[in-house]
Design a protein around this motif. Structure first.
Motif, PDB file in Angstrom:
ATOM      1  N   MET A   1      47.177  -7.291  54.127  1.00 36.56           N
ATOM      2  CA  MET A   1      47.700  -7.429  55.478  1.00 36.56           C
ATOM      3  C   MET A   1      46.892  -6.533  56.400  1.00 36.56           C
ATOM      4  SD  MET A   1      49.820  -9.045  57.432  1.00 36.56           S
ATOM      5  CE  MET A   1      50.487 -10.031  56.154  1.00 36.56           C
ATOM      6  N   SER A   2      46.852  -6.870  57.646  1.00 34.98           N
ATOM      7  CA  SER A   2      46.063  -6.182  58.652  1.00 34.98           C
ATOM      8  C   SER A   2      46.447  -4.711  58.792  1.00 34.98           C
ATOM      9  CB  SER A   2      46.266  -6.893  59.998  1.00 34.98           C
ATOM     10  OG  SER A   2      45.756  -6.117  61.048  1.00 34.98           O
ATOM     11  N   SER A   3      45.440  -3.859  58.910  1.00 35.27           N
ATOM     12  CA  SER A   3      45.709  -2.436  59.107  1.00 35.27           C
ATOM     13  C   SER A   3      46.344  -2.180  60.469  1.00 35.27           C
ATOM     14  CB  SER A   3      44.436  -1.619  58.940  1.00 35.27           C
ATOM     15  OG  SER A   3      43.495  -1.980  59.925  1.00 35.27           O
ATOM     16  N   ALA A   4      46.160  -3.094  61.422  1.00 36.13           N
ATOM     17  CA  ALA A   4      46.808  -2.939  62.728  1.00 36.13           C
ATOM     18  C   ALA A   4      48.330  -3.032  62.590  1.00 36.13           C
ATOM     19  CB  ALA A   4      46.305  -3.998  63.704  1.00 36.13           C
ATOM     20  N   LEU A   5      48.795  -3.831  61.639  1.00 37.56           N
ATOM     21  CA  LEU A   5      50.238  -3.951  61.415  1.00 37.56           C
ATOM     22  C   LEU A   5      50.808  -2.708  60.744  1.00 37.56           C
ATOM     23  CD1 LEU A   5      50.792  -7.594  60.150  1.00 37.56           C
ATOM     24  CD2 LEU A   5      51.445  -6.606  62.334  1.00 37.56           C
ATOM     25  N   TYR A   6      50.112  -2.225  59.747  1.00 34.01           N
ATOM     26  CA  TYR A   6      50.592  -1.082  58.967  1.00 34.01           C
ATOM     27  C   TYR A   6      49.782   0.159  59.312  1.00 34.01           C
ATOM     28  CZ  TYR A   6      53.163  -4.648  56.514  1.00 34.01           C
ATOM     29  OH  TYR A   6      54.018  -5.671  56.222  1.00 34.01           O
ATOM     30  N   ASN A   7      49.838   0.529  60.575  1.00 36.41           N
ATOM     31  CA  ASN A   7      49.073   1.678  61.045  1.00 36.41           C
ATOM     32  C   ASN A   7      49.828   2.974  60.758  1.00 36.41           C
ATOM     33  OD1 ASN A   7      50.858   2.279  63.323  1.00 36.41           O
ATOM     34  ND2 ASN A   7      50.059   0.381  64.202  1.00 36.41           N
ATOM     35  N   LYS A   8      49.219   4.106  61.068  1.00 36.71           N
ATOM     36  CA  LYS A   8      49.821   5.401  60.737  1.00 36.71           C
ATOM     37  C   LYS A   8      51.155   5.610  61.465  1.00 36.71           C
ATOM     38  CE  LYS A   8      47.246   7.827  64.200  1.00 36.71           C
ATOM     39  NZ  LYS A   8      46.934   8.983  64.844  1.00 36.71           N
ATOM     40  N   ASP A   9      51.301   5.074  62.663  1.00 37.14           N
ATOM     41  CA  ASP A   9      52.559   5.242  63.393  1.00 37.14           C
ATOM     42  C   ASP A   9      53.693   4.461  62.729  1.00 37.14           C
ATOM     43  OD1 ASP A   9      51.394   6.941  65.308  1.00 37.14           O
ATOM     44  OD2 ASP A   9      50.708   5.215  66.475  1.00 37.14           O
ATOM     45  N   ILE A  10      53.404   3.251  62.288  1.00 35.03           N
ATOM     46  CA  ILE A  10      54.399   2.441  61.569  1.00 35.03           C
ATOM     47  C   ILE A  10      54.776   3.146  60.265  1.00 35.03           C
ATOM     48  CG2 ILE A  10      54.730   0.308  60.237  1.00 35.03           C
ATOM     49  CD1 ILE A  10      55.026  -0.257  63.168  1.00 35.03           C
ATOM     50  N   LEU A  11      53.794   3.614  59.534  1.00 38.59           N
ATOM     51  CA  LEU A  11      54.056   4.271  58.253  1.00 38.59           C
ATOM     52  C   LEU A  11      54.820   5.579  58.431  1.00 38.59           C
ATOM     53  CD1 LEU A  11      50.679   3.500  56.464  1.00 38.59           C
ATOM     54  CD2 LEU A  11      52.871   2.309  56.228  1.00 38.59           C
ATOM     55  N   ARG A  12      54.534   6.305  59.487  1.00 33.81           N
ATOM     56  CA  ARG A  12      55.265   7.548  59.779  1.00 33.81           C
ATOM     57  C   ARG A  12      56.729   7.237  60.083  1.00 33.81           C
ATOM     58  NH1 ARG A  12      51.719  10.366  62.541  1.00 33.81           N
ATOM     59  NH2 ARG A  12      51.907   9.086  64.382  1.00 33.81           N
ATOM     60  N   LEU A  13      56.971   6.231  60.888  1.00 31.56           N
ATOM     61  CA  LEU A  13      58.350   5.831  61.189  1.00 31.56           C
ATOM     62  C   LEU A  13      59.085   5.380  59.928  1.00 31.56           C
ATOM     63  CD1 LEU A  13      57.876   3.850  64.514  1.00 31.56           C
ATOM     64  CD2 LEU A  13      59.335   5.865  64.204  1.00 31.56           C
ATOM     65  N   ALA A  14      58.381   4.647  59.075  1.00 33.53           N
ATOM     66  CA  ALA A  14      59.000   4.113  57.857  1.00 33.53           C
ATOM     67  C   ALA A  14      59.499   5.218  56.932  1.00 33.53           C
ATOM     68  CB  ALA A  14      58.005   3.215  57.111  1.00 33.53           C
ATOM     69  N   THR A  15      58.941   6.405  57.059  1.00 39.20           N
ATOM     70  CA  THR A  15      59.370   7.515  56.209  1.00 39.20           C
ATOM     71  C   THR A  15      60.372   8.433  56.904  1.00 39.20           C
ATOM     72  OG1 THR A  15      57.554   8.968  56.902  1.00 39.20           O
ATOM     73  CG2 THR A  15      57.151   7.506  55.011  1.00 39.20           C
ATOM     74  N   ALA A  16      60.784   8.087  58.110  1.00 41.89           N
ATOM     75  CA  ALA A  16      61.668   8.971  58.877  1.00 41.89           C
ATOM     76  C   ALA A  16      62.842   8.199  59.468  1.00 41.89           C
ATOM     77  CB  ALA A  16      60.860   9.654  59.978  1.00 41.89           C
ATOM     78  N   ILE A  17      63.518   7.439  58.647  1.00 43.72           N
ATOM     79  CA  ILE A  17      64.649   6.633  59.123  1.00 43.72           C
ATOM     80  C   ILE A  17      65.877   7.530  59.281  1.00 43.72           C
ATOM     81  CG2 ILE A  17      66.148   4.667  58.647  1.00 43.72           C
ATOM     82  CD1 ILE A  17      63.880   3.605  56.811  1.00 43.72           C
ATOM     83  N   PRO A  18      66.412   7.633  60.492  1.00 44.78           N
ATOM     84  CA  PRO A  18      67.608   8.449  60.680  1.00 44.78           C
ATOM     85  C   PRO A  18      68.870   7.714  60.215  1.00 44.78           C
ATOM     86  CG  PRO A  18      66.916   7.535  62.777  1.00 44.78           C
ATOM     87  CD  PRO A  18      65.896   7.113  61.741  1.00 44.78           C
TER      88      PRO A  18
END
Length: 144
Positions: free
Chosen positions: A1-18
């Protein structure tokens, strides 16, 4: 899948779900599942007498995009009512579908702009917002 979809900001959010974890005493709970990818989000809410969310719980079993969406939703849902949550859900869906140029007033949703051409990813992104909007509507009916 495109790196634009799974960028560092998306991955950072994915690990910080409140608000991870289920609520013991929820006014309403809703589970949403994407048949395309199998992502699943369950949202529990407790509301006050005015129908505003005072407590939120989430069980998120989703791809990074679904997790990021749950993080964005969870970061701003407390204090919102069913109408505000429905408006955010609808604006996000219209944005992803290309029916509007912006994702609405909910903070952070513009991060999903690269996913717009990838229709198979839309359902996972919408899950948390669909679940919280429905849970808030149900909870409001219960406490009214």
């Amino acid at each position: 899948m495109s790196s634009a979809l799974y960028n560092k900001d998306i991955l950072r959010l994915a690990t910080a779900i409140p608000h991870l974890g289920r609520l013991d005493h929820a006014d309403a709970s809703v589970e949403r599942r994407s048949p395309v990818c199998g992502s699943r989000v369950t949202v529990d809410v407790a509301v006050d007498g005015e129908g505003r969310i005072v407590a939120l719980g989430q069980d998120v079993r989703a791809c990074a995009l679904g997790q990021a969406s749950a993080a964005i939703m969870g970061g701003h849902a407390i204090g919102r009512d069913a109408a505000e949550l429905a408006a955010a859900r609808d604006a996000l869906a219209a944005f992803l579908a290309g029916e509007r140029d912006d994702p609405g007033a909910w903070p952070g949703l513009d991060i999903f702009a690269p996913a717009r051409p990838h229709k198979a990813r839309h359902a996972s992104i919408r899950l948390a917002f669909e679940a919280v909007a429905e849970a808030a509507a149900r909870a409001t009916e219960t406490v009214a």
